[in-house]
Each structure stands twice: as C-alpha cells, then as structure tokens.
Scaffold this motif. Structure first.
Motif, PDB file in Angstrom:
ATOM      1  N   GLU A  88     -26.741  32.937 -13.497  1.00 40.21           N
ATOM      2  CA  GLU A  88     -25.886  32.772 -12.312  1.00 40.21           C
ATOM      3  C   GLU A  88     -24.986  31.559 -12.503  1.00 40.21           C
ATOM      4  O   GLU A  88     -25.463  30.489 -12.912  1.00 40.21           O
ATOM      5  N   LYS A  97     -26.890  30.157  -3.622  1.00 44.91           N
ATOM      6  CA  LYS A  97     -27.703  30.450  -4.804  1.00 44.91           C
ATOM      7  C   LYS A  97     -29.059  31.034  -4.374  1.00 44.91           C
ATOM      8  O   LYS A  97     -29.562  31.974  -4.999  1.00 44.91           O
ATOM      9  N   PHE A 101     -30.355  34.650  -5.583  1.00 41.87           N
ATOM     10  CA  PHE A 101     -31.578  34.831  -6.394  1.00 41.87           C
ATOM     11  C   PHE A 101     -32.561  35.769  -5.706  1.00 41.87           C
ATOM     12  O   PHE A 101     -33.259  36.535  -6.380  1.00 41.87           O
ATOM     13  N   THR A 116     -30.111  29.793 -13.927  1.00 38.64           N
ATOM     14  CA  THR A 116     -28.991  29.277 -13.135  1.00 38.64           C
ATOM     15  C   THR A 116     -28.274  28.195 -13.925  1.00 38.64           C
ATOM     16  O   THR A 116     -28.918  27.338 -14.545  1.00 38.64           O
ATOM     17  N   THR A 118     -26.628  25.951 -12.557  1.00 37.91           N
ATOM     18  CA  THR A 118     -26.374  24.862 -11.617  1.00 37.91           C
ATOM     19  C   THR A 118     -26.320  23.519 -12.309  1.00 37.91           C
ATOM     20  O   THR A 118     -27.043  23.281 -13.283  1.00 37.91           O
ATOM     21  N   ILE A 126     -33.776  26.446  -5.235  1.00 42.77           N
ATOM     22  CA  ILE A 126     -33.103  27.746  -5.437  1.00 42.77           C
ATOM     23  C   ILE A 126     -34.148  28.862  -5.437  1.00 42.77           C
ATOM     24  O   ILE A 126     -33.987  29.894  -4.782  1.00 42.77           O
TER      25      ILE A 126
END
Ligand SMILES: NC(=O)c1ccc[n+]([C@@H]2O[C@H](COP(=O)([O-])OP(=O)(O)OC[C@H]3O[C@@H](n4cnc5c(N)ncnc54)[C@H](O)[C@@H]3O)[C@@H](O)[C@H]2O)c1
Length: 294
Positions: A88, A97, A101, A116, A118, A126
């Motif tokens: 992601e 997020k 998820f 992720t 991130t 998350i």
C-alpha cells in the motif's frame, strides 16, 4: 510463495515507482488508484523514463514494451485477490490506511503479505483494524523507488517474523539493500534522522537566515549532500513531509520534529513541491527557480 504478481495501491510518487521497479524485475504489477487520471499519468511518467533509457541506448523499444506490458492499471481494489504480495502506498493518513487494510484483509489470498510503504504511521495502529494483524509489515521504499537502494522493513508488535522474512527477500529480489528494524518504531531509521535535518532547514528559512538557494548550497557544499534539503523536501512532497513531521512530533513530543507553519501555508496554497510544479522552487522553468515564500 513465489511472487509472480504484486499489487500496489496508490499510483502517486511512490506507488508508481514501486510498480515500475516490480515490472523491471519481471514481476507483474497491478497498480490501483481511486483516480484514473493519476493512473494514466503514472504510466506516462514511467514511459518517459524508459524512453530516455532507449535514447541512451540502455534499453530497446521491445524491452520497454515488455516492461510496460507487465503493469496493469485499475481502479478496482478487488484486483488484490490476484496478487502474491501487496503493498500500500496511498497518502500518509492512518485512518485511511486502517480502512484500506481491513478491506485488503478480506480480498487478499491467505498468507499473502500486506505491506505498507508508510513513512511515519505506526504499523500496529494500521493493522489494528484487521482480524489477523500478523501479516502486516512496514516496507519503506525511498524516493525514487527505482533508484534508491535502501528499503527499511519494519515489523509491528504483532507482525509474524515470516512476513518480515518474505518482505526482506522480496526487497532483495527487487535489487534492494534492506535494513530490518529490531522493533516497531515511527519512521524507521533513515527517515527519522532525515526528518530532523530537513525540518531544521525549513526553520532556518523561516528565520530568514538564508535564502532557499543558499540553504541548499550550504548543505550540498558543506556536508556533501547530493541535493539540498529544500530540493529534497520538494521531491518528497511538502504535504508528505509535513504529515511525517506532524506524526513524529505527536508521537515523540520532541521539538526537533516541530513542523514549521510555513509548510502548512504551502500545502494550503497547493505548493506541494515537484509533483504540483511549485514548492521551494518553481518547476515551470528549467532549471527550477527558487521561490520567495511569504
Ligand atoms: N514521497 C516520498 O518521498 C515518500 C517516500 C517513502 C514513503 N512515502 C510514503 O508512501 C506513501 C505514498 O506517498 P506518495 O508520496 O506516493 O503520495 P502521493 O500523494 O504522491 O500519492 C498518493 C496516492 O494515493 C492515492 N489514493 C488516495 N486514496 C486512495 C484510496 N483510497 N485508494 C487508492 N489510492 C488512493 C491518491 O490518488 C494518490 O495517487 C505515503 O504513506 C508516504 O508517507 C513517501
């Protein structure tokens, strides 16, 4: 599980780069975004980069066609059901997020890692929206994803070591040099250290100590940085950098990460850096011209 097909959610700066990287390494990439225009732009940008390689004799037209043929674009999240690895890369917003998820958990094949990209959201936060958070792992590529060698793999508290291992091996397969953090953290290693440095550069600008050009020049000439900090924030995206420093400041309460109000004003004005054409520099001109920001 052999990774033949990767699913990348978010076709912005990072998602497009990660899909390009996968395709370059023979992995089929399904690139999904809510915005069809962004998807088309992402593929157009990848094509432009590849065309430059053809001009330099580093790739043939046939190789470009083959690489692009491995990238499928879509606005349908359900495409994640066809992937062997999911990453992601949507905007840096923890609530979004979490929502994504939870959806991905219902779509992905059993055992597929949910990674992720991130920068500064907590992996545990998350994955708190999942029935089984053990397959969620942080996999932080650096910008531009095709070029930068580092990938930081960050487990959450509940992450299964097997998911960490798969993410690490996949990063290596993609030609990267992964570093795995020993425990869950915010913004890993490189981004955290860099955030404090970049933040300081914005404060130096805000205090009127140096111009945009001189701050960048000082850091390039004085500490051997390949590009100045303000140029780098433009490359990262002003909004993304702001979100990262906000999170670091909120989590650590440390003044090193206190975001400068100038960044907020720039985001409101639509000065998001290179991706929007204006940030600390004006990219409508070549070479880009330093902005005078008020
Ligand atoms: N920019 C960087 O230098 C950098 C480096 C490493 C990691 N990251 C992280 O990677 C992530 C993405 O950053 P970016 O710079 O590519 O952002 P970006 O703003 O360039 O792209 C984000 C994309 O997400 C899409 N999106 C938003 N909501 C969506 C949804 N519900 N479903 C699908 N797509 C959606 C947007 O349309 C946009 O195309 C962030 O978490 C960021 O912190 C960024």
């Amino acid at each position: 599980m052999e990774i033949k097909t990767g699913f990348v959610l978010g076709a912005g700066i990072m998602g497009a780069g990660i899909a390009h990287l996968m395709a370059q390494n023979g992995v089929n990439a399904i690139l999904v975004d809510v915005d069809e225009g962004i998807l088309k732009r992402a593929v157009g940008n990848i094509e432009k980069l590849l065309t430059k390689k053809v001009e330099k004799g580093k790739m043939t037209d046939a190789q470009v066609k083959e690489l692009l043929g491995r990238i499928k674009i879509s606005t349908d999240m359900n495409e994640a059901a066809n992937a062997d690895f999911i990453i992601e890369a949507v905007i840096e917003n923890v609530e979004l997020k979490q929502k994504i998820f939870a959806q991905l958990e219902g779509i992905a094949k059993p055992g597929v890692v949910l990674a992720t990209n991130t920068t500064a959201c907590s992996i545990s936060e998350i994955s708190s929206s999942l029935k089984d958070p053990s397959r969620v792992v942080g996999m932080h590529f650096f910008n531009p994803a095709v070029v930068m060698k580092l990938v930081e793999i960050m487990p959450g508290v509940a992450t299964d070591p097997a998911a960490v291992k798969t993410a690490k091996e996949f990063a290596e397969f993609l030609g990267k040099e992964p570093v795995v953090t020993n425990k869950e953290t915010i913004a890993g290693i490189a981004s955290r250290v860099l955030a404090a440095l970049l933040n300081e550069a914005v404060w130096v600008l805000e205090e009127g100590i140096g111009s945009v050009a001189d701050i960048d020049k000082a850091m390039m000439m004085g500490s051997n940085q390949p590009m100045g900090p303000l140029t780098l924030i433009d490359l990262i995206g002003i909004d993304t950098h702001l979100a990262k420093t906000r999170t670091l400041y909120a989590k650590f309460g440390d003044a090193r990460y206190r975001p400068c109000y100038l960044l907020e004003k720039m985001v409101h004005a639509g000065y998001l850096g290179r991706k929007s054409g204006k940030g600390f520099y004006d990219y409508s001109q070549n070479p880009p011209v330093p902005m005078v920001l008020k």
